[in-house]
Every structure is written in C-alpha cells, then in structure tokens.
Design a protein around this motif. Structure first.
Motif, PDB file in Angstrom:
ATOM      1  N   GLY A 111       0.779  -0.907   0.195  1.00 28.63           N
ATOM      2  CA  GLY A 111      -0.201  -0.302   0.036  1.00 28.63           C
ATOM      3  C   GLY A 111       0.493   1.190   0.056  1.00 28.63           C
ATOM      4  N   GLU A 112       0.345   2.506   0.231  1.00 23.98           N
ATOM      5  CA  GLU A 112       0.874   3.412   0.429  1.00 23.98           C
ATOM      6  C   GLU A 112       1.346   3.551   1.208  1.00 23.98           C
ATOM      7  OE1 GLU A 112       0.411   8.414  -0.971  1.00 23.98           O
ATOM      8  OE2 GLU A 112      -1.064   6.004  -1.893  1.00 23.98           O
ATOM      9  N   LEU A 113       2.757   4.082   1.916  1.00 22.99           N
ATOM     10  CA  LEU A 113       2.381   4.800   3.515  1.00 22.99           C
ATOM     11  C   LEU A 113       3.273   6.380   3.207  1.00 22.99           C
ATOM     12  CD1 LEU A 113       3.491   3.137   6.217  1.00 22.99           C
ATOM     13  CD2 LEU A 113       5.964   3.489   5.351  1.00 22.99           C
ATOM     14  N   GLY A 114       1.806   6.683   4.347  1.00 21.94           N
ATOM     15  CA  GLY A 114       3.144   8.211   4.063  1.00 21.94           C
ATOM     16  C   GLY A 114       3.468   8.854   5.211  1.00 21.94           C
ATOM     17  N   PRO A 115       4.094   9.887   4.761  1.00 21.05           N
ATOM     18  CA  PRO A 115       4.811  10.307   5.664  1.00 21.05           C
ATOM     19  C   PRO A 115       4.738  10.183   7.615  1.00 21.05           C
ATOM     20  CG  PRO A 115       4.717  12.299   3.975  1.00 21.05           C
ATOM     21  CD  PRO A 115       3.825  11.278   4.078  1.00 21.05           C
ATOM     22  N   GLY A 116       5.677  10.226   8.111  1.00 21.27           N
ATOM     23  CA  GLY A 116       5.238   9.709   9.725  1.00 21.27           C
ATOM     24  C   GLY A 116       4.208   8.991  10.250  1.00 21.27           C
ATOM     25  N   ARG A 117       3.167   8.097   9.013  1.00 17.49           N
ATOM     26  CA  ARG A 117       2.980   6.687   9.171  1.00 17.49           C
ATOM     27  C   ARG A 117       2.846   5.623   9.587  1.00 17.49           C
ATOM     28  NH1 ARG A 117      -1.977   9.129  10.312  1.00 17.49           N
ATOM     29  NH2 ARG A 117      -3.255   7.261   9.537  1.00 17.49           N
ATOM     30  N   LYS A 118       2.794   4.694   9.758  1.00 17.48           N
ATOM     31  CA  LYS A 118       2.874   3.630  10.222  1.00 17.48           C
ATOM     32  C   LYS A 118       2.472   2.443   9.301  1.00 17.48           C
ATOM     33  CE  LYS A 118       3.777   4.207  15.337  1.00 17.48           C
ATOM     34  NZ  LYS A 118       3.731   3.318  15.875  1.00 17.48           N
ATOM     35  N   MET A 119       2.839   0.985   9.174  1.00 13.73           N
ATOM     36  CA  MET A 119       1.885   0.314   8.770  1.00 13.73           C
ATOM     37  C   MET A 119       2.350  -0.998   8.734  1.00 13.73           C
ATOM     38  SD  MET A 119       2.265  -0.841   3.937  1.00 13.73           S
ATOM     39  CE  MET A 119       1.471   1.143   3.398  1.00 13.73           C
ATOM     40  N   ARG A 120       1.680  -1.628   8.841  1.00 12.71           N
ATOM     41  CA  ARG A 120       1.846  -3.305   9.545  1.00 12.71           C
ATOM     42  C   ARG A 120       1.531  -4.602   8.807  1.00 12.71           C
ATOM     43  NH1 ARG A 120       0.671  -4.366  15.599  1.00 12.71           N
ATOM     44  NH2 ARG A 120       0.942  -6.578  14.890  1.00 12.71           N
ATOM     45  N   GLY A 121       2.261  -5.539   7.980  1.00 16.62           N
ATOM     46  CA  GLY A 121       1.394  -6.669   7.730  1.00 16.62           C
ATOM     47  C   GLY A 121       2.268  -7.671   8.132  1.00 16.62           C
ATOM     48  N   GLU A 122       2.176  -8.983   6.550  1.00 17.18           N
ATOM     49  CA  GLU A 122       2.533 -10.016   6.609  1.00 17.18           C
ATOM     50  C   GLU A 122       3.373 -10.497   5.771  1.00 17.18           C
ATOM     51  OE1 GLU A 122       0.420 -13.737   7.769  1.00 17.18           O
ATOM     52  OE2 GLU A 122       0.281 -12.522  10.258  1.00 17.18           O
ATOM     53  N   ILE A 123       5.076 -11.229   5.884  1.00 19.76           N
ATOM     54  CA  ILE A 123       4.964 -11.165   4.544  1.00 19.76           C
ATOM     55  C   ILE A 123       5.459 -12.690   4.576  1.00 19.76           C
ATOM     56  CG2 ILE A 123       7.009 -11.548   2.988  1.00 19.76           C
ATOM     57  CD1 ILE A 123       7.488  -7.818   3.319  1.00 19.76           C
ATOM     58  N   ALA A 124       4.875 -13.630   3.836  1.00 21.00           N
ATOM     59  CA  ALA A 124       4.984 -15.323   3.808  1.00 21.00           C
ATOM     60  C   ALA A 124       6.676 -15.586   3.126  1.00 21.00           C
ATOM     61  CB  ALA A 124       4.410 -16.224   4.121  1.00 21.00           C
ATOM     62  N   PHE A 125       7.533 -16.332   2.971  1.00 19.56           N
ATOM     63  CA  PHE A 125       8.400 -16.493   1.997  1.00 19.56           C
ATOM     64  C   PHE A 125       8.601 -18.388   2.384  1.00 19.56           C
ATOM     65  CE2 PHE A 125       9.930 -12.681   3.343  1.00 19.56           C
ATOM     66  CZ  PHE A 125      10.484 -12.499   2.497  1.00 19.56           C
ATOM     67  N   GLU A 126       8.571 -18.647   1.090  1.00 20.27           N
ATOM     68  CA  GLU A 126       8.495 -20.252   1.582  1.00 20.27           C
ATOM     69  C   GLU A 126      10.625 -20.409   1.570  1.00 20.27           C
ATOM     70  OE1 GLU A 126       7.112 -24.651  -1.076  1.00 20.27           O
ATOM     71  OE2 GLU A 126       6.271 -22.337  -0.806  1.00 20.27           O
ATOM     72  N   VAL A 127      10.897 -21.127   2.390  1.00 24.63           N
ATOM     73  CA  VAL A 127      12.126 -21.531   3.073  1.00 24.63           C
ATOM     74  C   VAL A 127      13.081 -22.895   3.504  1.00 24.63           C
ATOM     75  CG1 VAL A 127      14.964 -20.662   3.762  1.00 24.63           C
ATOM     76  CG2 VAL A 127      12.791 -18.930   3.865  1.00 24.63           C
ATOM     77  N   PRO A 128      13.820 -23.192   2.707  1.00 28.72           N
ATOM     78  CA  PRO A 128      14.281 -25.224   3.244  1.00 28.72           C
ATOM     79  C   PRO A 128      14.300 -25.353   5.278  1.00 28.72           C
ATOM     80  CG  PRO A 128      15.479 -24.464   1.530  1.00 28.72           C
ATOM     81  CD  PRO A 128      14.926 -22.885   2.284  1.00 28.72           C
ATOM     82  N   ALA A 129      13.865 -26.013   5.930  1.00 28.78           N
ATOM     83  CA  ALA A 129      14.089 -25.638   6.981  1.00 28.78           C
ATOM     84  C   ALA A 129      15.210 -25.823   7.595  1.00 28.78           C
ATOM     85  CB  ALA A 129      13.072 -27.156   7.913  1.00 28.78           C
ATOM     86  N   ASP A 130      16.284 -26.184   6.634  1.00 26.93           N
ATOM     87  CA  ASP A 130      17.790 -26.535   7.498  1.00 26.93           C
ATOM     88  C   ASP A 130      18.854 -25.276   7.006  1.00 26.93           C
ATOM     89  OD1 ASP A 130      17.228 -26.760   4.846  1.00 26.93           O
ATOM     90  OD2 ASP A 130      19.103 -28.372   4.432  1.00 26.93           O
ATOM     91  N   ALA A 131      17.972 -23.929   6.148  1.00 22.90           N
ATOM     92  CA  ALA A 131      18.410 -22.816   5.461  1.00 22.90           C
ATOM     93  C   ALA A 131      18.982 -21.976   7.026  1.00 22.90           C
ATOM     94  CB  ALA A 131      18.027 -21.715   4.884  1.00 22.90           C
ATOM     95  N   THR A 132      20.190 -21.498   6.813  1.00 23.24           N
ATOM     96  CA  THR A 132      20.685 -20.746   8.162  1.00 23.24           C
ATOM     97  C   THR A 132      21.550 -19.273   7.653  1.00 23.24           C
ATOM     98  OG1 THR A 132      23.060 -21.933   7.260  1.00 23.24           O
ATOM     99  CG2 THR A 132      21.802 -23.071   9.097  1.00 23.24           C
ATOM    100  N   GLY A 133      21.632 -19.208   9.062  1.00 17.69           N
ATOM    101  CA  GLY A 133      21.933 -17.260   8.293  1.00 17.69           C
ATOM    102  C   GLY A 133      20.894 -16.690   7.236  1.00 17.69           C
ATOM    103  N   LEU A 134      19.587 -16.464   7.688  1.00 23.06           N
ATOM    104  CA  LEU A 134      18.552 -15.884   7.028  1.00 23.06           C
ATOM    105  C   LEU A 134      18.790 -14.281   7.369  1.00 23.06           C
ATOM    106  CD1 LEU A 134      15.973 -18.370   7.873  1.00 23.06           C
ATOM    107  CD2 LEU A 134      17.554 -18.150   5.625  1.00 23.06           C
ATOM    108  N   GLU A 135      18.380 -13.055   5.859  1.00 30.81           N
ATOM    109  CA  GLU A 135      18.458 -11.622   6.842  1.00 30.81           C
ATOM    110  C   GLU A 135      17.491 -11.842   5.221  1.00 30.81           C
ATOM    111  OE1 GLU A 135      23.381 -10.463   6.587  1.00 30.81           O
ATOM    112  OE2 GLU A 135      22.225 -11.448   4.269  1.00 30.81           O
ATOM    113  N   LEU A 136      15.789 -11.047   5.857  1.00 33.91           N
ATOM    114  CA  LEU A 136      15.309  -9.918   5.565  1.00 33.91           C
ATOM    115  C   LEU A 136      16.144  -9.325   4.758  1.00 33.91           C
ATOM    116  CD1 LEU A 136      12.114  -9.866   4.359  1.00 33.91           C
ATOM    117  CD2 LEU A 136      12.037  -8.800   6.447  1.00 33.91           C
ATOM    118  N   ILE A 137      15.985  -8.770   3.224  1.00 32.35           N
ATOM    119  CA  ILE A 137      16.120  -7.767   2.674  1.00 32.35           C
ATOM    120  C   ILE A 137      14.978  -6.807   2.114  1.00 32.35           C
ATOM    121  CG2 ILE A 137      17.566  -6.868   0.268  1.00 32.35           C
ATOM    122  CD1 ILE A 137      19.118  -9.822   1.086  1.00 32.35           C
TER     123      ILE A 137
END
Length: 77
Positions: A35-61
């Motif tokens: 969506g659109e995020l205005g100045p000084g505003r907050k936004m919440r929501g969920e993002i899902a990723f399908e990642v192997p169970a043995d993955a390590t060193g995860l980073e959200l970019i």
C-alpha cells in the motif's frame, strides 16, 4: 512524501549460502504489507517466504527502489 510499498517487488529473503527466496502468496487472513505509506505513518502486515527448514543465516532484505539501488538488511538468526 508518500512511498508505495510492494511486498512482492521490494522484499526478499537470503540465506548464508547465497540463495534468495521471493515472497510466497498465501491464503492468510492477515493483511499483506502493501500500500501507500505516508510521511510519519506506520504500516503493518505479513510477508511469507518458503524457505528450506535447514537454511541458516537468514536475512530479510528490503529494497525500496525497484531498480535495486539501496537496501536495508535485517539479520534474522
């Protein structure tokens, strides 16, 4: 100024082996982070990723510029 946020185009997950994972579409009843995020505003929501169970060193970019210039990296491990 306002900024358009797109979970599909601006977020990805990476692991310590250099593999990147894109956002996965789910049927969650919770709102996505889009969506659109205005100045000084907050936004919440969920993002899902399908990642192997043995993955390590995860980073959200987060790449706010769709052309790929500039990023914020959040270490999850």
């Amino acid at each position: 100024q306002s900024q358009a946020i797109s979970s599909l185009m601006m977020f990805k997950m990476a692991d310590s082996e250099g593999y990147n994972y894109n956002v996965t579409i789910t049927d969650s009843s919770k709102p996505s982070l889009d969506g659109e995020l205005g100045p000084g505003r907050k936004m919440r929501g969920e993002i899902a990723f399908e990642v192997p169970a043995d993955a390590t060193g995860l980073e959200l970019i987060f790449e706010p510029n769709i052309l790929g210039f500039g990023q914020a990296i959040f270490k999850l491990d």
